[in-house]
Design a protein around this motif. Structure first.
Motif, mmCIF file in Angstrom:
data_model
loop_
_atom_site.group_PDB
_atom_site.id
_atom_site.type_symbol
_atom_site.label_atom_id
_atom_site.label_comp_id
_atom_site.label_asym_id
_atom_site.label_seq_id
_atom_site.Cartn_x
_atom_site.Cartn_y
_atom_site.Cartn_z
ATOM 1 N N LEU A 182 -7.187 -14.663 10.203
ATOM 2 C CA LEU A 182 -8.086 -13.857 9.057
ATOM 3 C C LEU A 182 -8.039 -12.389 9.202
ATOM 4 N N SER A 183 -8.004 -11.996 10.489
ATOM 5 C CA SER A 183 -8.180 -10.515 10.653
ATOM 6 C C SER A 183 -6.984 -9.842 10.140
ATOM 7 N N PHE A 184 -5.772 -10.576 10.218
ATOM 8 C CA PHE A 184 -4.318 -9.926 9.618
ATOM 9 C C PHE A 184 -4.410 -10.018 8.078
ATOM 10 N N ILE A 185 -5.118 -11.176 7.605
ATOM 11 C CA ILE A 185 -5.221 -11.270 6.244
ATOM 12 C C ILE A 185 -5.792 -10.272 5.642
ATOM 13 N N LEU A 186 -7.182 -10.098 6.143
ATOM 14 C CA LEU A 186 -7.996 -8.860 5.653
ATOM 15 C C LEU A 186 -7.427 -7.557 5.627
ATOM 16 N N ARG A 187 -6.932 -7.452 6.867
ATOM 17 C CA ARG A 187 -6.031 -6.193 7.102
ATOM 18 C C ARG A 187 -4.939 -5.866 6.099
ATOM 19 N N ALA A 188 -4.149 -6.898 5.669
ATOM 20 C CA ALA A 188 -3.259 -6.680 4.829
ATOM 21 C C ALA A 188 -3.624 -6.552 3.468
ATOM 22 N N VAL A 189 -4.838 -7.322 2.934
ATOM 23 C CA VAL A 189 -5.288 -7.182 1.804
ATOM 24 C C VAL A 189 -5.964 -5.699 1.625
ATOM 25 N N ALA A 190 -6.567 -5.304 2.599
ATOM 26 C CA ALA A 190 -7.259 -4.058 2.724
ATOM 27 C C ALA A 190 -6.255 -2.702 2.478
ATOM 28 N N VAL A 191 -5.040 -2.847 3.158
ATOM 29 C CA VAL A 191 -4.079 -1.834 3.134
ATOM 30 C C VAL A 191 -3.426 -1.862 1.629
ATOM 31 N N ILE A 192 -3.302 -2.883 0.983
ATOM 32 C CA ILE A 192 -2.799 -2.884 -0.179
ATOM 33 C C ILE A 192 -3.793 -2.522 -1.428
ATOM 34 N N VAL A 193 -5.112 -2.612 -1.043
ATOM 35 C CA VAL A 193 -5.901 -2.446 -2.057
ATOM 36 C C VAL A 193 -6.318 -0.907 -1.638
ATOM 37 N N LYS A 194 -6.280 -0.349 -0.478
ATOM 38 C CA LYS A 194 -6.249 1.135 -0.307
ATOM 39 C C LYS A 194 -5.304 1.757 -1.007
ATOM 40 N N ASP A 195 -4.137 1.438 -0.796
ATOM 41 C CA ASP A 195 -3.108 2.138 -1.622
ATOM 42 C C ASP A 195 -2.992 2.222 -3.152
#
Length: 430
Positions: A182-195
């Motif tokens: 779940l932490s990896f999923i949130l990290r991936a989503v957060a990076v994509i959203v941030k970009d």
């Protein structure tokens, strides 16, 4: 209208020339615009207050690129390159020129625009080509980690569903795995959203001067600041859930760290609670001390260590645990005491021993190669390894902790046989 086009062209030119990431380009654009406003205000003050000369002359003017004084008819006027240019230190000795015609009007080109020679104020072509190459390299890096995060996101979501769907897989070890996923999923989503937020904030098409001021406004930066905060939290949570994995393995193989290994509440506090201890102070400091654009640029690196220190600390401890476990397992194998360890412990050890180096070693290697110190090829190498490892880690975690796990494979095979049996009964009858 042509003057406005000159200004817009100049701003667009900055985006093409800046050899940095989008977030750094945003910082340079903000500083350039601030200096441009200062330059313009000084010019307007000169236009309004300077006395008029005698005779025939071309009128003083500001063409949104340079400030031109009154110039006698038939003369060429040379003024210093505008100080707001990001590359001003390279062209500070150069001049931009205009010619005043014998009729007292600024000389024009065949296209009808006022003639202006600003070749001495432009960057060298060799430097520009290097910067464009660097920009292309950064685009390639971004494509690389976008693919990595997308692949990781797909495999992690599937792996999380599998672990939560089968009751026989419910245990402390797999609960820790599930939170790590779940932490990896949130990290991936957060990076994509941030970009995407950064691209929306700094990548807006500039059609008029007001677009620049809107782009640099405080309100426009709120969204990408929120995305930046969420991303920092997710990155820290990701590191500390992997820290929890390392501690659990250490507890199982060597010594009990948490009193009862069947309780995973301490791991919850470690993985989801610890990041708040650092993200909240960082947000407060950024708000009070560096409340600029998207909070993506760290002018004072001491503030950035609020986020950097816990990441390096977790990575360093993971690496030490890795070395300790490796030593214990080798000693057990040499003593032929492998039978004392259940199969699942050895499989868990293999998975974690594979992941801990991938997760922590690059952080330890670059511990002294900070962002503000790395330049040239070392910076490219650091950026490549950081982006590549960070983006594809989720995929490796899902494979090692789920798809390559024999317990998971056994449950999937059992479920598949059950579905086949049910299908045969429905189709063919008992």
């Amino acid at each position: 209208m042509n003057l406005a086009h000159d200004f817009i062209a100049m701003i667009c030119l900055l985006f093409l020339k800046l050899p940095q990431f989008e977030m750094v380009s945003g910082k340079v654009l903000e500083e350039t615009y601030r200096k441009w406003v200062q330059y313009k205000d000084s010019c307007v003050e000169m236009i309004e207050n300077e006395p008029l000369p005698q005779g025939l002359f071309c009128n003083r003017t500001f063409d949104r690129y340079a400030c031109w004084p009154d110039t006698p008819a038939g003369f060429m006027v040379n003024i210093s390159c505008p100080f707001y240019l990001p590359w001003y230190d390279k062209v500070s000795q150069g001049v931009v020129r205009r010619r005043c015609g014998s009729d007292g009007l600024w000389e024009r080109e065949q296209s009808g625009q006022v003639w202006r020679d600003m070749t001495q104020c432009e960057e060298e072509k060799e430097v520009t080509s290097q910067e464009l190459w660097f920009k292309q390299l950064m685009v390639t890096f971004r494509m690389l980690y976008t693919v990595g995060y997308s692949l990781s996101l797909t495999t992690l979501i599937t792996a999380l569903i599998i672990l939560l769907s089968f009751r026989k897989l419910h245990c402390t070890r797999n609960y820790i795995h599930a939170n790590l996923f779940l932490s990896f999923i949130l990290r991936a989503v957060a990076v994509i959203v941030k970009d995407n937020m950064l691209e929306r904030h700094w990548g807006k098409e500039i059609m008029k001067q007001t677009d620049v001021s809107e782009m640099l406004s405080h309100q426009a930066a709120i969204g990408c600041r929120i995305a930046q905060v969420i991303m920092q939290y997710c990155v820290l949570a990701n590191h500390y859930w992997f820290f929890g994995e390392a501690i659990y393995l250490y507890s199982v193989l060597i010594a009990s760290v948490f009193i009862d290994n069947n309780k995973y509440l301490p791991y919850i506090c470690l993985g989801w609670g610890t990041p708040l201890l650092f993200v909240v102070p960082w947000v407060v400091v950024k708000t009070l001390k560096e409340n600029k654009e998207c909070w993506a640029v760290n002018e004072n690196m001491s503030y950035w260590w609020i986020i950097r220190f816990p990441v390096l600390f977790a990575s360093l401890i993971n690496f030490l645990i890795f070395m300790k476990i490796l030593k214990v397992i080798f000693s057990k194998l040499r003593a032929n005491n492998q039978s004392r360890y259940p199969d699942y412990k050895l499989r868990l050890a293999k998975a974690t021993l594979t992941l801990i180096p991938l997760f922590g070693i690059h952080e330890v290697i670059f511990i002294f190669a900070t962002d503000e110190q790395t330049t040239g090829i070392l910076r490219y190498i650091k950026v490549f390894f950081t982006l590549f490892i960070s983006s594809f880690q989720g995929f490796l975690v899902a494979v090692l902790y789920c798809y390559a796990n024999k317990e998971v494979q056994t449950e999937l095979k059992r479920k598949l046989r059950s579905w086949r049996t049910e299908t045969e009964i429905v189709c063919c009858g008992p």
